[in-house]
Design a protein around this motif. Structure first.
Motif, PDB file in Angstrom:
ATOM      1  N   ARG A 236       0.829  -1.206   0.000  1.00  0.00           N
ATOM      2  CA  ARG A 236       0.000   0.000   0.000  1.00  0.00           C
ATOM      3  C   ARG A 236       0.864   1.256   0.000  1.00  0.00           C
ATOM      4  O   ARG A 236       0.498   2.260  -0.620  1.00  0.00           O
ATOM      5  N   ARG A 237       1.995   1.200   0.680  1.00  0.00           N
ATOM      6  CA  ARG A 237       2.879   2.370   0.703  1.00  0.00           C
ATOM      7  C   ARG A 237       3.261   2.786  -0.713  1.00  0.00           C
ATOM      8  O   ARG A 237       3.287   3.979  -1.039  1.00  0.00           O
ATOM      9  N   ILE A 238       3.552   1.829  -1.575  1.00  0.00           N
ATOM     10  CA  ILE A 238       3.920   2.140  -2.960  1.00  0.00           C
ATOM     11  C   ILE A 238       2.702   2.575  -3.759  1.00  0.00           C
ATOM     12  O   ILE A 238       2.753   3.545  -4.528  1.00  0.00           O
ATOM     13  N   MET A 239       1.590   1.887  -3.569  1.00  0.00           N
ATOM     14  CA  MET A 239       0.398   2.217  -4.348  1.00  0.00           C
ATOM     15  C   MET A 239      -0.167   3.584  -3.975  1.00  0.00           C
ATOM     16  O   MET A 239      -0.812   4.238  -4.801  1.00  0.00           O
ATOM     17  N   ALA A 351       8.474   3.514  -4.190  1.00  0.00           N
ATOM     18  CA  ALA A 351       7.779   4.448  -3.297  1.00  0.00           C
ATOM     19  C   ALA A 351       8.375   5.848  -3.367  1.00  0.00           C
ATOM     20  O   ALA A 351       7.817   6.789  -2.775  1.00  0.00           O
ATOM     21  N   LEU A 352       9.484   5.992  -4.075  1.00  0.00           N
ATOM     22  CA  LEU A 352      10.123   7.300  -4.273  1.00  0.00           C
ATOM     23  C   LEU A 352      10.445   7.998  -2.952  1.00  0.00           C
ATOM     24  O   LEU A 352      10.415   9.228  -2.852  1.00  0.00           O
ATOM     25  N   GLY A 353      10.729   7.196  -1.931  1.00  0.00           N
ATOM     26  CA  GLY A 353      11.100   7.753  -0.637  1.00  0.00           C
ATOM     27  C   GLY A 353       9.939   8.299   0.169  1.00  0.00           C
ATOM     28  O   GLY A 353      10.145   8.935   1.209  1.00  0.00           O
ATOM     29  N   ARG A 354       8.714   8.044  -0.273  1.00  0.00           N
ATOM     30  CA  ARG A 354       7.539   8.607   0.401  1.00  0.00           C
ATOM     31  C   ARG A 354       6.811   7.540   1.217  1.00  0.00           C
ATOM     32  O   ARG A 354       6.876   6.354   0.918  1.00  0.00           O
ATOM     33  N   ASP A 355       6.100   7.995   2.233  1.00  0.00           N
ATOM     34  CA  ASP A 355       5.308   7.091   3.079  1.00  0.00           C
ATOM     35  C   ASP A 355       4.119   7.884   3.598  1.00  0.00           C
ATOM     36  O   ASP A 355       4.131   8.425   4.693  1.00  0.00           O
TER      37      ASP A 355
END
Length: 458
Positions: A236-239, A351-355
């Protein structure tokens, strides 16, 4: 089994009959709405039938032009707003809210809100944002005026490049379409590594084995898909960052949208199509309808109803293309990889470093974009497992209740659909155990895109 308190299709038929009996200049009072709508939103105003009169249409057109170049507007020039308010035609509020979404001059925005609340009979002090006006109009089933799309297209395409081919006639309620605050993703297939000022889809994403995915904690939420014996987990973090993936799994091509706003991850087969139809490559348009992302195919330019998988504009709508769904299991990574030890999983770099964790942050207090009224049988953001039966009947199963029942060994069935536990989540299967394309979603989304849905009762 339950049904909606009042069928909206019955209401629409009643209004149509009224129009045929009384003629194009009649006023249709839209009071045949469910009691819960009237209780929350009040009684709607009378809605004129037919085209806007010439003076009113001219006033609307001038305001649209002003909205495109607000520097040219003199705040003392309120004649067109006066014409709108005197018309008593609340249908024009749709274009006023479109202009509000892109308005940067406070004085112009205040005039738009004043005119809107006057036409709708709403206390001005109750409205702080255009989305609140849209909630009222959605709940009241307020139609747009004829040729509304021409005005809407002028407003939207003035601000976002790439929408010129999106706003075309089709089987879509354009008045319900809102801007999600992001740009369109128009990158060609295979070039999703290139940066964009958009929600960045991922084509043929890099994956790893479960053993290599040491970055992913066992309690992390993943969306699991199994096609022809091959399993893959989409964290889910990536999506939440990508929201759209075009992938190949088990020898089948898939288009996989994740709508963070409605809690729905879906997987559509984008192969085995009619002769002459190229594989749709799905992208995020930057638009929303009932708080669900509007996706489109960069190959044909066709817009899709994301929740239903049906082409609604362009060449694919002309052939009435309907994409079939594969089941998506919402579960935790630990249980998924234990059940499917040979699974692959998207790599962390996607995830491009995002959460973000939108579900427990941004969306924790409910929908942040207009959804109108919501079927009161369940809370707005209650998780449901949704599926269509063999007869085409939509049915939703409250996930929390169904999970407990299945864990206690109870049988859950509706027509040909049977629920079963799968890797810590829930899957719907047919009478022969075949996949029937179920997925999880918030109740407001499932019930609004399937307004005649049945709701399983324990």
């Amino acid at each position: 089994m339950s049904s909606l308190p009042l069928s909206r299709s019955f209401f629409a038929a009643a209004v149509s009959a009224f129009v045929m009996l009384t003629g194009p200049s009649a006023q249709a009072q839209t009071t045949d709405l469910p009691d819960y709508v009237i209780a929350e939103f009040g009684t709607p105003p009378a809605i004129p039938i037919g085209a806007l009169d010439a003076d009113l249409q001219s006033a609307v057109n001038r305001l649209v032009r002003i909205s495109l170049d607000q520097n040219s507007w003199d705040p003392s020039d309120t004649g067109d707003f006066t014409t709108l308010m005197a018309s008593e035609d609340p249908r024009v509020v749709w274009i006023l809210t479109d202009m509000l979404r892109f308005t940067w001059r406070p004085e112009f925005g205040a005039q738009l809100i004043d005119a809107s609340t006057t036409l709708m009979g709403i206390d001005r002090l109750e409205i702080q944002h255009s989305s609140e006006l849209i909630d009222y109009m959605m709940a009241w089933d307020m139609p747009p005026y004829p040729d509304y799309l021409d005005n809407k297209r002028a407003v939207f395409t003035n601000y976002i490049d790439g929408w010129e081919d999106i706003f075309v006639e089709g089987d879509i309620d354009w008045h319900l379409v809102q801007w999600g605050g992001v740009n369109i993703d128009a990158r060609p297939f295979g070039r999703t590594d290139e940066p964009c000022n958009c929600i960045p889809a991922a084509d043929d994403p890099e994956v790893s084995t479960a053993q290599e995915a040491t970055w992913l904690s066992d309690d992390a939420i993943v969306f699991g898909i199994t096609i022809n014996g091959e399993s893959r987990a989409y964290p889910r973090r990536i999506m939440e960052v990508r929201e759209m993936v075009n992938d190949t799994l088990g020898g089948r091509d898939l288009g996989i949208p994740y709508c963070t706003l409605c809690g729905a991850m879906q997987a559509y087969f984008t192969d085995e199509l009619p002769v002459g139809v190229e594989r749709p490559v799905l992208r995020t348009s930057g638009l929303l309808i009932r708080s669900n992302k509007v996706m489109y195919d960069i190959t044909s330019g066709s817009v899709f109803d994301t929740f239903l998988g049906h082409a609604v504009t362009g060449p694919l709508a002309d052939i009435d293309l309907q994409l079939d769904q594969a089941t998506v299991i919402t579960t935790d990574w630990g249980t998924w990889k234990e059940t499917h030890p040979d699974t692959t999983v998207l790599v962390e770099s996607l995830a491009l470093g995002r959460d973000f964790d939108f579900r427990n942050g941004r969306d924790a207090n409910g929908p942040i974009f207009p959804v109108g009224d919501v079927d009161p049988r369940l809370p707005v953001q209650e998780d449901v497992i949704g599926v269509l039966t063999a007869s085409g009947t939509p049915v939703a199963f409250q996930r929390s209740t169904a999970m407990v029942a299945l864990q206690n060994g109870q049988t859950i069935a509706f027509e040909n659909v049977h629920l079963e536990l799968d890797a810590g989540g829930i899957r719907a299967v047919g009478d022969q155990g075949e996949d029937v394309g179920s997925h999880q979603a918030f109740w407001f989304a499932w019930s609004q895109f399937h307004p005649e849905t049945e709701l399983w009762a324990r």
